[in-house]
Design an enzyme around this catalytic site. Structure first.
Site, mmCIF file in Angstrom:
data_model
loop_
_atom_site.group_PDB
_atom_site.id
_atom_site.type_symbol
_atom_site.label_atom_id
_atom_site.label_comp_id
_atom_site.label_asym_id
_atom_site.label_seq_id
_atom_site.Cartn_x
_atom_site.Cartn_y
_atom_site.Cartn_z
ATOM 1 N N ASP A 146 -0.787 23.832 -2.263
ATOM 2 C CA ASP A 146 -1.722 23.755 -1.144
ATOM 3 C C ASP A 146 -2.403 25.099 -0.894
ATOM 4 O O ASP A 146 -1.801 26.162 -1.058
ATOM 5 C CB ASP A 146 -0.951 23.322 0.112
ATOM 6 N N GLU A 161 -4.940 23.078 -5.295
ATOM 7 C CA GLU A 161 -5.994 22.750 -4.337
ATOM 8 C C GLU A 161 -6.768 24.049 -4.118
ATOM 9 O O GLU A 161 -6.394 24.876 -3.297
ATOM 10 C CB GLU A 161 -5.433 22.239 -3.014
#
Length: 761
Positions: free
Chosen positions: A407, A460
């Site tokens: 993330d 990401e």
């Protein structure tokens, strides 16, 4: 076992009683002296204390001061096994083993590797571990506790096994490693504990174990001793994982928030309901929003406090292993969201762990994350880097996880991320790149791929950082895949336009092919796109409900045929109209409505076609796998292209996709075909729809020798408005009834079969 000098005893006993002693084993336990064997134990408030030795002899101890009791066994020249018998005034003699007679459970090599940032299995060393030792008085089972707190003045382990007594179990500091350690007999699985740390600021705080493998259920924050006994049943999957390359295979991912997929289900219950559902839909993988323990549910797990513990909200760590195991047995891979970018400020967790910034960078210009009110890891500290790198490997190895999606990578790469001028510190070269974070990501990826065959790591990353999926040996970050955020933003912007205006935004669909092979991409329609006021995927589309559903079906077909792997967030597979909310279940009742069940069934059909046609995945990251037929039909809002399964484009391995995002049907539309012979319509998203168009799926057409769209062959087709079709070279024997050549592939005499009819509701 050298004795404490008599002159130092009063000060040592006072330090021990007042929580300031760093070497309790120097005072407590057994020590050989000139006159014999000295036993010294800590028993505050005891009425009497006695020691029973392995030969049966009993020794009465006397209270020295500050709860310390001592006795000398004259003439004894060697250490002995013994037990401590204590009377507390309750009429019962309590016999227990002595924690301070045991050698350290963390070895010198382990400490060295950790301090160098090179211990790849750190979870086997730090934290809480159940151990058994044999001795003359029988075997003893207990738990060894160890924690890194280099600037602490003292550390005690407290828990339900000692009444949370802040003076019962002082830990020892092992050399200059910063690691504190203690083995506590008779403490086993299920015991709750924390570390009471007197920090460098001279304040005592109770801290959860950073390496805890199990926790209490939030909002309680204690760590729990865990000793896994799980017996895996996924040997076939693991063997396959070691011989297959997931980067070049099919990958369609179903993204899941465990708490709201179906509210109230445990890991064990999900192992039935979720597994059956995903297997039926045909997804190759599930991706779980972070399962690591987190105190605040609506953070969805993105503010982690227990990096080594699956959240206790849904069961035990072994229950989570059972869920993963069942997914593997069903042929479904598991990807976890991993959050090494930042962590919350909760006082009982990682923040200011030893009284000063430890896991976080000390300078708020690098150690504070302004967007999320969290701390940023100090990626330059070797031990912190080791903590994160080992954590990635932990999930892959201990839980058989098949991949990690990392993330907020962009926030790690740039020192000025979300900061104004003057709010950030440049690197040593004066630049904005976070060199230490880059190094950590490279090491985590390289270690994961080295240690765990067949896994994938996914970034990401929302910027144009070069080489995200390039090898670390060539200066890349070493990820296997990157989320294609540019594609996602462009296509959703396009989708929100009324069909009459889409012609002016056609480039939003075609631009992605300009960079499609610069990285290995996943096409994400994730949770971030259907929350916080953004509306649902269906709700982004203009028009009445029929047009919305038709457009969504065409969009899904576009995703599944575009170069790159696919990711779809839960609820999108049946066109949930309402925005996702983490506090309630998905709107499962919608599957009782034919229109929504039809979208659900389309996703199932797409996954079946996808898996069975290598052209849709084998060359995802190679220009040889894609060729435009006609990308320029702005006025008609159509796209047509061909996907190839072979590098040389041979073997009749191809799928042709035609997508019509326009408001008018296209009859007699000629498209180029790369091969001669018969082609099957393997998908039609419009069939038996509200516009009265019968399904073309299963219809066969014959390629004509008329070159078109830079292809040697062509055919004319019909594409309903707001719909998509796929064509593939025929695989079976020729059909008994030939489809008309050079005419629409939607002849009106085709009759619907029962499997094509919409579900009543």
């Amino acid at each position: 076992m050298s004795p404490t000098p008599p002159s130092a005893l009063p000060g040592a006993r006072w330090s021990l009683a007042n929580g300031r002693h760093q070497q309790p084993h120097d005072l407590l336990g057994q020590h050989l002296e000139e006159d014999g064997l000295r036993i010294r134990v800590l028993r505050p408030l005891a009425e009497s204390v006695q020691v029973r030795f392995e030969d049966g002899e009993l020794l009465d101890l006397v209270h020295e001061s500050d709860g310390v009791w001592s006795g000398l066994r004259p003439g004894t020249t060697a250490a002995m096994d013994y037990r401590v018998r204590t009377a507390w005034g309750d009429g019962v003699v309590h016999e227990a083993d002595d924690p301070y007679r045991f050698a350290p459970t963390v070895g010198e090599i382990d400490r060295f590797l950790f301090n160098e940032g090179r211990h790849e299995q750190l979870w086997q060393v730090l934290g809480a571990h159940v151990r058994t030792y044999d001795g003359p008085l029988g075997s003893v089972t207990g738990t060894s506790f160890s924690v890194w707190a280099p600037r602490a003045k003292s550390v005690y382990v407290v828990g339900d096994f000692n009444g949370w007594d802040n003076r019962a179990h002082p830990m020892r500091l092992l050399g200059n490693s910063g690691i504190w350690e203690l083995f506590v007999p008779d403490v086993g699985p299920g015991a709750t504990y924390k570390f009471r740390i007197r920090g460098a600021d001279d304040v005592e705080r109770d801290k959860a174990d950073p390496m805890a493998r199990r926790t209490e259920t939030p909002p309680r924050s204690g760590s729990v001793v865990h000793d896994s006994k799980y017996a895996w049943q996924d040997a076939e999957w693991e063997e396959k994982k070691h011989t297959h390359n997931p980067h070049t295979g099919p990958m369609s991912i179903y993204e899941v928030h465990l708490g709201s997929w179906r509210h109230g289900l445990s890991y064990v219950e999900l192992a039935e309901h979720l597994v059956n559902y995903v297997a039926d839909l045909g997804f190759t993988h599930v991706e779980f929003l972070p399962v690591m323990e987190h105190p605040f549910g609506p953070s969805w797990g993105y503010q982690v406090t227990g990096y080594f513990a699956p959240t206790a909200r849904f069961g035990t760590p072994d229950d989570f292993k059972y869920l993963v195991d069942k997914l593997h047995q069903a042929g479904i891979g598991v990807i976890l969201d991993w959050v090494p970018a930042h962590f919350p400020r909760d006082e009982w967790a990682l923040a200011r762990f030893d009284g000063l910034a430890l896991y976080e960078h000390a300078d708020p210009r690098r150690g504070d994350q302004p967007d999320w009110g969290t701390h940023i890891f100090d990626f330059g500290r070797k031990e912190v880097r080791n903590f994160l790198v080992a954590n990635a490997s932990y999930w892959l190895e201990e839980f058989h996880i098949d991949g990690l999606r990392v993330d907020a990578v962009a926030s790690m790469l740039y020192l000025d991320y979300s900061r104004r001028s003057g709010e950030w510190l440049p690197n040593q070269y004066g630049g904005r790149e976070n060199i230490e974070a880059i190094g950590m990501l490279q090491e985590a990826n390289a270690t994961a791929y080295k240690r765990s065959a067949g896994v994938v790591t996914v970034a990401e990353e929302s910027t144009s950082w070069p080489g995200v999926t390039k090898a670390t040996s060539t200066g890349g970050l070493g990820f296997g895949f990157k989320w294609n955020m540019g594609w996602m933003n462009d296509t959703l912007r396009y989708l929100q336009r009324d069909p009459i205006y889409r012609q002016y935004h056609h480039n939003l669909l075609t631009f992605s092919l300009m960079y499609a092979y610069s990285e290995n991409y996943i096409l994400p329609i994730s949770h971030d796109e259907v929350v916080h006021g953004k509306g649902s995927l269906l709700g982004k589309i203009p028009g009445h409900r029929y047009d919305q559903l038709a457009t969504l079906r065409a969009y899904l077909a576009y995703i599944w045929s575009h170069p790159g792997k696919q990711l779809l967030f839960m609820g999108c597979e049946f066109a949930q109209p309402s925005e996702w909310a983490d506090g309630r279940s998905l709107d499962w009742w919608l599957l009782d409505h034919a229109a929504h069940y039809r979208v659900h069934n389309l996703v199932k059909e797409l996954n079946e076609i996808y898996r069975s046609h290598e052209a849709l995945w084998a060359q995802d990251s190679s220009p040889a796998g894609f060729e435009w037929l006609n990308p320029h039909d702005h006025g008609g809002n159509t796209l047509s292209y061909v996907r190839f399964g072979q590098q040389d484009r041979g073997g009749n391995s191809a799928v042709v996709a035609v997508i019509n995002f326009g408001g008018d049907p296209r009859d007699g539309m000629r498209i180029g075909l790369p091969y001669a012979g018969e082609w099957d319509v393997v998908l039609d998203t419009s069939g038996f729809d509200e516009y009265g168009s019968p399904s073309q799926a299963g219809v066969t057409i014959t390629a004509q020798g008329q070159p078109w769209d830079n292809q040697p062959y062509s055919a004319t087709i019909f594409v309903q408005k707001l719909s998509a079709i796929y064509l593939a070279p025929k695989r079976d024997e020729p059909a008994s009834v030939e489809a008309p050549a050079a005419v629409s592939v939607a002849p009106p005499e085709i009759v619907a079969s029962s499997k094509d009819a919409p579900r009543s509701g």
